[in-house]
Design an enzyme around this catalytic site. Structure first.
Site, PDB file in Angstrom:
ATOM      1  N   ASN A   1      12.574 -18.186   7.939  1.00  0.00           N
ATOM      2  CA  ASN A   1      13.015 -17.243   8.963  1.00  0.00           C
ATOM      3  C   ASN A   1      12.866 -15.832   8.406  1.00  0.00           C
ATOM      4  O   ASN A   1      12.879 -15.640   7.187  1.00  0.00           O
ATOM      5  CB  ASN A   1      14.486 -17.510   9.308  1.00  0.00           C
ATOM      6  CG  ASN A   1      15.014 -16.546  10.354  1.00  0.00           C
ATOM      7  OD1 ASN A   1      14.334 -16.257  11.346  1.00  0.00           O
ATOM      8  ND2 ASN A   1      16.209 -16.016  10.135  1.00  0.00           N
TER       9      ASN A   1
ATOM     10  N   ARG B   1      22.074 -29.233  22.142  1.00  0.00           N
ATOM     11  CA  ARG B   1      21.306 -28.585  21.091  1.00  0.00           C
ATOM     12  C   ARG B   1      20.489 -29.594  20.281  1.00  0.00           C
ATOM     13  O   ARG B   1      19.321 -29.378  19.964  1.00  0.00           O
ATOM     14  CB  ARG B   1      22.270 -27.843  20.153  1.00  0.00           C
ATOM     15  CG  ARG B   1      21.585 -27.028  19.085  1.00  0.00           C
ATOM     16  CD  ARG B   1      22.589 -26.516  18.080  1.00  0.00           C
ATOM     17  NE  ARG B   1      23.574 -25.631  18.678  1.00  0.00           N
ATOM     18  CZ  ARG B   1      23.372 -24.331  18.877  1.00  0.00           C
ATOM     19  NH1 ARG B   1      22.243 -23.778  18.512  1.00  0.00           N
ATOM     20  NH2 ARG B   1      24.306 -23.586  19.411  1.00  0.00           N
TER      21      ARG B   1
ATOM     22  N   HIS C   1      14.554 -11.905   8.756  1.00  0.00           N
ATOM     23  CA  HIS C   1      15.742 -11.217   9.274  1.00  0.00           C
ATOM     24  C   HIS C   1      15.683  -9.751   8.820  1.00  0.00           C
ATOM     25  O   HIS C   1      15.398  -9.484   7.659  1.00  0.00           O
ATOM     26  CB  HIS C   1      17.006 -11.896   8.732  1.00  0.00           C
ATOM     27  CG  HIS C   1      18.260 -11.313   9.293  1.00  0.00           C
ATOM     28  ND1 HIS C   1      18.684 -11.558  10.586  1.00  0.00           N
ATOM     29  CD2 HIS C   1      19.165 -10.464   8.743  1.00  0.00           C
ATOM     30  CE1 HIS C   1      19.801 -10.894  10.810  1.00  0.00           C
ATOM     31  NE2 HIS C   1      20.118 -10.218   9.701  1.00  0.00           N
TER      32      HIS C   1
ATOM     33  N   GLY D   1       7.356 -10.789  19.727  1.00  0.00           N
ATOM     34  CA  GLY D   1       6.325 -11.460  18.922  1.00  0.00           C
ATOM     35  C   GLY D   1       5.515 -10.567  18.002  1.00  0.00           C
ATOM     36  O   GLY D   1       4.373 -10.897  17.677  1.00  0.00           O
TER      37      GLY D   1
ATOM     38  N   ASP E   1      18.259 -23.225   5.970  1.00  0.00           N
ATOM     39  CA  ASP E   1      19.060 -24.318   5.419  1.00  0.00           C
ATOM     40  C   ASP E   1      20.054 -24.764   6.483  1.00  0.00           C
ATOM     41  O   ASP E   1      19.980 -24.343   7.634  1.00  0.00           O
ATOM     42  CB  ASP E   1      19.739 -23.913   4.108  1.00  0.00           C
ATOM     43  CG  ASP E   1      20.802 -22.844   4.326  1.00  0.00           C
ATOM     44  OD1 ASP E   1      21.012 -22.438   5.493  1.00  0.00           O
ATOM     45  OD2 ASP E   1      21.415 -22.419   3.339  1.00  0.00           O
TER      46      ASP E   1
HETATM   47  C1  GRF Z   1      12.524  -9.081  14.038  1.00  0.00           C
HETATM   48  O1  GRF Z   1      13.188  -7.916  13.628  1.00  0.00           O
HETATM   49  C2  GRF Z   1      12.984 -10.271  13.238  1.00  0.00           C
HETATM   50  O2  GRF Z   1      13.267  -9.959  11.909  1.00  0.00           O
HETATM   51  C3  GRF Z   1      14.260 -10.680  13.962  1.00  0.00           C
HETATM   52  O3  GRF Z   1      13.971 -10.479  15.313  1.00  0.00           O
HETATM   53  C4  GRF Z   1      12.938  -9.481  15.448  1.00  0.00           C
HETATM   54  C5  GRF Z   1      11.827 -10.125  16.203  1.00  0.00           C
HETATM   55  O4  GRF Z   1      10.817  -9.210  16.506  1.00  0.00           O
HETATM   56  N1  GRF Z   1      14.639 -12.015  13.616  1.00  0.00           N
HETATM   57  P1  GRF Z   1       9.404  -9.714  16.943  1.00  0.00           P
HETATM   58  O5  GRF Z   1       9.616 -10.659  18.140  1.00  0.00           O
HETATM   59  O6  GRF Z   1       8.765 -10.430  15.801  1.00  0.00           O
HETATM   60  O7  GRF Z   1       8.648  -8.473  17.339  1.00  0.00           O
END
Ligand code: GRF
Length: 210
Positions: A113, A71, A115, A18, A147
């Site tokens: 999201n 799901r 990434h 988090g 998406d």
């Molecule tokens: C982050 O690197 C995010 O980009 C990816 O998972 C990780 C989550 O880290 N999707 P956190 O839980 O926000 O510390």
């Protein structure tokens, strides 16, 4: 855009540590920030992110996949919780589940999201390892809209690049990218809350961007 005087109601979906949630909570602690985190939802009971939400006085909710047949019914339960709280934007931040069209349709254009790679390079699991294995000289972070595609495919809102050093490990690269993530996500949410994002095909246009 949200009505004058009221802030955009944001939900954050989490599964673990988090730290991106924390960046969003810290931003929303400032009354001048145009968005506020109103609920944090985890699919895992023990996610440390839930403690961060509670410490910030934000509702922390567990919706466990174990309680649903498939799901789709899990995703529809998420949609119900979000709708009940009049959430205007959903931020997936380290949420380790793929959301089906039952979810992405309900929140089309209202779910993001983050990434840790420069998409479309290195989507999915272990992006830092993928970048190192590939010998990439540059990687980084991407915030994109969700998406109905596979994983990490939606229109790109913001990106930040990070140079890969010859002696980088997954840990060192991920730490440097994380610093950029924590800057990027609150900024993307701000742009959305200010009504400055529009999607044209695959491109996200940012109003006021030169
Ligand atoms: C982050 O690197 C995010 O980009 C990816 O998972 C990780 C989550 O880290 N999707 P956190 O839980 O926000 O510390």
């Amino acid at each position: 855009m949200t009505p004058a005087g009221s802030r955009l109601r944001v939900a954050v979906l989490v599964s673990g540590r988090g730290s991106n949630l924390q960046a969003l909570l810290d931003a929303s602690a400032n009354a001048e920030y145009p968005a506020e985190v109103v609920v944090v939802i985890s699919d895992r009971e023990r996610a440390a992110a839930l403690d961060r939400a509670r410490a910030a006085g934000v509702e922390a909710l567990v919706v466990s996949p174990k309680d649903f047949a498939d799901r789709e019914t899990f995703d529809l339960a998420l949609v119900r919780e979000l709708t009940a709280r009049r959430v205007g934007l959903v931020c997936s931040a380290g949420f380790m589940r793929i959301l089906s069209s039952a979810f992405t349709r309900a929140f089309a254009g209202r779910a993001m999201n983050i990434h840790p790679s420069l998409l479309p390079a290195f989507p999915g699991l272990h992006p830092h390892r993928q970048a190192l294995d590939h010998g990439a000289k540059v990687s980084g972070a991407t915030v994109h809209f969700l998406d109905e595609g596979a994983v990490d495919t939606g229109p790109i809102i913001l990106q930040a690049s990070v140079a890969v050093q010859p002696d980088d490990t997954e840990d060192t690269l991920s730490a440097r990218i994380l610093t950029e993530e924590h800057r990027l996500y609150p900024e993307a949410v701000r742009l959305f809350a200010e009504g400055r994002l529009s999607v044209v095909g695959r491109r996200v246009l940012v109003k006021g961007d030169r």
